[in-house]
Design a protein around this motif. Structure first.
Motif, PDB file in Angstrom:
ATOM      1  N   ASP A 170      34.733 -22.054  24.296  1.00 18.25           N
ATOM      2  CA  ASP A 170      34.115 -22.723  23.146  1.00 18.25           C
ATOM      3  C   ASP A 170      34.439 -24.225  23.217  1.00 18.25           C
ATOM      4  O   ASP A 170      35.480 -24.627  23.738  1.00 18.25           O
ATOM      5  N   THR A 171      33.545 -25.024  22.653  1.00 16.11           N
ATOM      6  CA  THR A 171      33.652 -26.485  22.842  1.00 16.11           C
ATOM      7  C   THR A 171      34.961 -27.111  22.341  1.00 16.11           C
ATOM      8  O   THR A 171      35.498 -27.989  23.041  1.00 16.11           O
ATOM      9  N   PRO A 172      35.529 -26.700  21.174  1.00 17.37           N
ATOM     10  CA  PRO A 172      36.742 -27.400  20.709  1.00 17.37           C
ATOM     11  C   PRO A 172      37.925 -27.267  21.678  1.00 17.37           C
ATOM     12  O   PRO A 172      38.837 -28.097  21.657  1.00 17.37           O
ATOM     13  N   VAL A 173      37.901 -26.233  22.520  1.00 18.00           N
ATOM     14  CA  VAL A 173      39.020 -25.992  23.442  1.00 18.00           C
ATOM     15  C   VAL A 173      39.169 -27.150  24.434  1.00 18.00           C
ATOM     16  O   VAL A 173      40.277 -27.449  24.896  1.00 18.00           O
ATOM     17  N   LEU A 174      38.061 -27.838  24.721  1.00 18.35           N
ATOM     18  CA  LEU A 174      38.132 -28.924  25.707  1.00 18.35           C
ATOM     19  C   LEU A 174      38.491 -30.266  25.067  1.00 18.35           C
ATOM     20  O   LEU A 174      38.553 -31.292  25.747  1.00 18.35           O
ATOM     21  N   ALA A 175      38.765 -30.273  23.749  1.00 16.34           N
ATOM     22  CA  ALA A 175      39.033 -31.545  23.061  1.00 16.34           C
ATOM     23  C   ALA A 175      40.345 -32.178  23.529  1.00 16.34           C
ATOM     24  O   ALA A 175      40.448 -33.401  23.634  1.00 16.34           O
ATOM     25  N   ASP A 176      41.337 -31.342  23.821  1.00 17.03           N
ATOM     26  CA  ASP A 176      42.621 -31.883  24.285  1.00 17.03           C
ATOM     27  C   ASP A 176      42.607 -31.967  25.815  1.00 17.03           C
ATOM     28  O   ASP A 176      42.491 -30.942  26.504  1.00 17.03           O
ATOM     29  N   PRO A 177      42.715 -33.198  26.366  1.00 13.95           N
ATOM     30  CA  PRO A 177      42.555 -33.365  27.825  1.00 13.95           C
ATOM     31  C   PRO A 177      43.555 -32.556  28.653  1.00 13.95           C
ATOM     32  O   PRO A 177      43.191 -31.996  29.689  1.00 13.95           O
ATOM     33  N   ASP A 178      44.811 -32.483  28.199  1.00 20.01           N
ATOM     34  CA  ASP A 178      45.808 -31.745  28.980  1.00 20.01           C
ATOM     35  C   ASP A 178      45.493 -30.253  29.007  1.00 20.01           C
ATOM     36  O   ASP A 178      45.583 -29.598  30.053  1.00 20.01           O
ATOM     37  N   THR A 179      45.124 -29.726  27.823  1.00 17.37           N
ATOM     38  CA  THR A 179      44.749 -28.304  27.758  1.00 17.37           C
ATOM     39  C   THR A 179      43.550 -28.043  28.659  1.00 17.37           C
ATOM     40  O   THR A 179      43.516 -27.063  29.414  1.00 17.37           O
ATOM     41  N   ALA A 180      42.563 -28.926  28.572  1.00 14.55           N
ATOM     42  CA  ALA A 180      41.335 -28.746  29.346  1.00 14.55           C
ATOM     43  C   ALA A 180      41.626 -28.768  30.849  1.00 14.55           C
ATOM     44  O   ALA A 180      41.102 -27.937  31.608  1.00 14.55           O
ATOM     45  N   ARG A 181      42.500 -29.683  31.264  1.00 15.98           N
ATOM     46  CA  ARG A 181      42.821 -29.763  32.696  1.00 15.98           C
ATOM     47  C   ARG A 181      43.592 -28.521  33.153  1.00 15.98           C
ATOM     48  O   ARG A 181      43.395 -28.029  34.272  1.00 15.98           O
ATOM     49  N   GLY A 182      44.443 -28.015  32.286  1.00 18.97           N
ATOM     50  CA  GLY A 182      45.187 -26.793  32.619  1.00 18.97           C
ATOM     51  C   GLY A 182      44.247 -25.609  32.834  1.00 18.97           C
ATOM     52  O   GLY A 182      44.411 -24.831  33.786  1.00 18.97           O
ATOM     53  N   ILE A 183      43.245 -25.498  31.959  1.00 18.17           N
ATOM     54  CA  ILE A 183      42.282 -24.396  32.093  1.00 18.17           C
ATOM     55  C   ILE A 183      41.460 -24.576  33.373  1.00 18.17           C
ATOM     56  O   ILE A 183      41.260 -23.621  34.137  1.00 18.17           O
ATOM     57  N   ALA A 184      41.010 -25.800  33.594  1.00 20.09           N
ATOM     58  CA  ALA A 184      40.194 -26.055  34.795  1.00 20.09           C
ATOM     59  C   ALA A 184      40.985 -25.765  36.069  1.00 20.09           C
ATOM     60  O   ALA A 184      40.444 -25.209  37.043  1.00 20.09           O
ATOM     61  N   ALA A 185      42.267 -26.125  36.063  1.00 13.25           N
ATOM     62  CA  ALA A 185      43.110 -25.864  37.241  1.00 13.25           C
ATOM     63  C   ALA A 185      43.224 -24.360  37.493  1.00 13.25           C
ATOM     64  O   ALA A 185      43.178 -23.891  38.637  1.00 13.25           O
ATOM     65  N   ARG A 186      43.392 -23.589  36.411  1.00 11.24           N
ATOM     66  CA  ARG A 186      43.496 -22.129  36.562  1.00 11.24           C
ATOM     67  C   ARG A 186      42.187 -21.550  37.116  1.00 11.24           C
ATOM     68  O   ARG A 186      42.188 -20.699  38.014  1.00 11.24           O
ATOM     69  N   ILE A 187      41.068 -22.012  36.564  1.00 12.10           N
ATOM     70  CA  ILE A 187      39.765 -21.514  37.033  1.00 12.10           C
ATOM     71  C   ILE A 187      39.574 -21.865  38.504  1.00 12.10           C
ATOM     72  O   ILE A 187      39.128 -21.025  39.304  1.00 12.10           O
ATOM     73  N   ALA A 188      39.939 -23.092  38.861  1.00 15.01           N
ATOM     74  CA  ALA A 188      39.780 -23.519  40.262  1.00 15.01           C
ATOM     75  C   ALA A 188      40.669 -22.677  41.183  1.00 15.01           C
ATOM     76  O   ALA A 188      40.250 -22.247  42.258  1.00 15.01           O
ATOM     77  N   ARG A 189      41.892 -22.436  40.739  1.00 20.69           N
ATOM     78  CA  ARG A 189      42.827 -21.623  41.547  1.00 20.69           C
ATOM     79  C   ARG A 189      42.243 -20.246  41.830  1.00 20.69           C
ATOM     80  O   ARG A 189      42.418 -19.683  42.914  1.00 20.69           O
ATOM     81  N   ASP A 190      41.521 -19.698  40.842  1.00 17.69           N
ATOM     82  CA  ASP A 190      40.983 -18.349  40.971  1.00 17.69           C
ATOM     83  C   ASP A 190      39.546 -18.330  41.502  1.00 17.69           C
ATOM     84  O   ASP A 190      38.889 -17.280  41.474  1.00 17.69           O
TER      85      ASP A 190
END
Ligand SMILES: [Zn+2]
Length: 412
Positions: A170-190
């Motif tokens: 959902d869109t609000p989840v990407l509002a915090d840059p650190d949280t967003a980068r953490g999620i993107a890193a996990r997705i990329a890893r997988d």
């Protein structure tokens, strides 16, 4: 390992699924080439007259490349039987599925998703993208229980089907840059895809920009559930196209639903189609869920069907495809992973008129491109990429339900 050559006698091959029909050979018959197909060293070699080799009798049946489905939900599928009182719009479906998540365990998710994978394989699908709802009941940014289960399944099933996983955020989840980068890193890893749910959220433009930035930084494909509604003001598809053009993002970018494109006409529609085409975005139409959830008016018969403008998108040069979407969950309590049945449903729902073979790219070559994969044309296929149907005409292929339509290719 050398594989024995063999001939598949008297098959029909759709011309629109060939790179070079003239070189391929065979007799032109409508939208098909017909003849005896040589399989040499495990690969398609063309139609012609071949010397004594083992033979499979084709009996005039239609040969297809394996299918690709760019949009399903294996984390949610096969839950409808335990959801009382469902039947409502998208908001009601999200709420009902949310309640069901209390029952989700690793065992439950794995069993349901494996049933879905089995159904996809039986339907001739060898490449599929499944969305996975991101977040938990208490934390919308947390890795959901289903994600590692699905990552394991993608590995476990890799010899039968290429399972891509798209995190549905959902869109609000990407509002915090650190949280967003953490999620993107996990997705990329997988090895996953970054997916965003874009509706009428006030922060949608900012979230789309953040998603494009993350895709660039982490080399992620993008996927959007976008404009799944007919309310005025749904402009997510347009915002995504503008973001791609501004960032010069190269994709692959896939947008699912785009129902509200039905609200546009004339110059507004032309401008949006032009942007989407220039941005290189693919659009997947998901008729079952749209027909079920859109334009619900209590006690009344729906007269707006919420299906995107597939013909206009295609005419504008946009790559378009079809997907099964929800299967027996809160979003559509019926549904099927039989992708040819979805193409059959799309015939009345989207007016895909005969000759039907020209629409096969929606579930094969176009669908693969939408997922950022190389399309498999029949003249470039290996034998494992082929499915021999039980049908000798397209009406039989699309109107006959069930698994009996397909058979494997084993020389005998
Ligand atoms: Zn979906």
């Amino acid at each position: 390992m050398t594989r024995p050559d063999f001939v598949l006698t008297d098959v029909q091959v759709p011309t629109c699924l060939l790179v070079d029909p003239d070189r391929f050979g065979g007799k032109p018959e409508g939208g098909f080439r017909r003849g005896d197909l040589l399989i040499r060293q495990g690969r398609v070699a063309g139609l012609g007259h071949w010397p004594d080799l083992p033979r499979i009798e084709g009996r005039g049946r239609i040969l297809l490349p394996a299918l690709s489905d760019p949009h399903v939900h294996l984390d949610k599928c096969h839950t409808a039987h335990r959801l009382p009182g469902i039947g409502g719009d998208l908001v009601a479906a999200i709420a009902a599925q949310g309640r069901d998540k209390a029952r989700w365990t690793e065992t439950d998710i794995r069993a349901r998703a494996e049933r879905g994978l089995e159904e996809l394989c039986a339907a001739g699908v060898t490449r599929v993208r499944s969305h996975v709802d991101w977040g938990t009941g208490t934390d919308p940014a947390a890795v959901p229980l289903a994600w590692p289960v699905m990552v394991d399944l993608a590995r476990d099933w890799s010899d039968r089907i290429d399972l891509q996983l798209s995190a549905l955020i959902d869109t609000p989840v990407l509002a915090d840059p650190d949280t967003a980068r953490g999620i993107a890193a996990r997705i990329a890893r997988d090895g996953g895809v970054l997916g965003l749910f874009v509706s009428l959220q006030p922060d949608r433009a900012t979230a789309i920009a953040a998603a494009v930035d993350l895709a660039d930084s982490f080399g992620l494909p993008l996927d959007f559930h976008v404009d799944e509604g007919l309310e005025p003001g749904m402009n997510g598809l347009s915002l995504i196209a503008e973001a791609m053009l501004q960032h010069r993002h190269l994709g692959p970018v896939l947008c699912g639903h785009a129902s509200s494109l039905a609200n546009l006409a004339g110059a507004d529609l032309a401008a949006t189609l032009d942007k989407v085409a220039r941005a290189g975005i693919s659009v997947v139409s998901l008729p079952t869920t749209n027909l079920y959830l859109q334009h619900r008016v209590t006690g009344a018969t729906p007269d707006r069907r919420g299906i995107t403008r597939l013909h206009e998108l295609a005419d504008a040069g946009v790559n378009v495809a079809l997907g099964c979407d929800n299967v027996r969950d809160a979003f559509f309590p019926l549904g099927t992973h039989d992708l040819l049945a979805i193409l059959g449903l799309a015939v009345p729902a989207l007016h895909l008129d005969p000759p039907f073979e020209r629409w096969l790219p929606l579930v094969t070559t176009n669908a693969a491109r939408a997922m950022g994969a190389a399309p498999v044309e029949i003249d470039r296929a290996g034998v494992a990429d082929l499915i021999l149907t039980e049908a000798s005409n397209m009406a039989d292929l699309l109107a006959t339900p069930g698994r009996s339509r397909l058979s494997s290719l084993t020389p005998g």
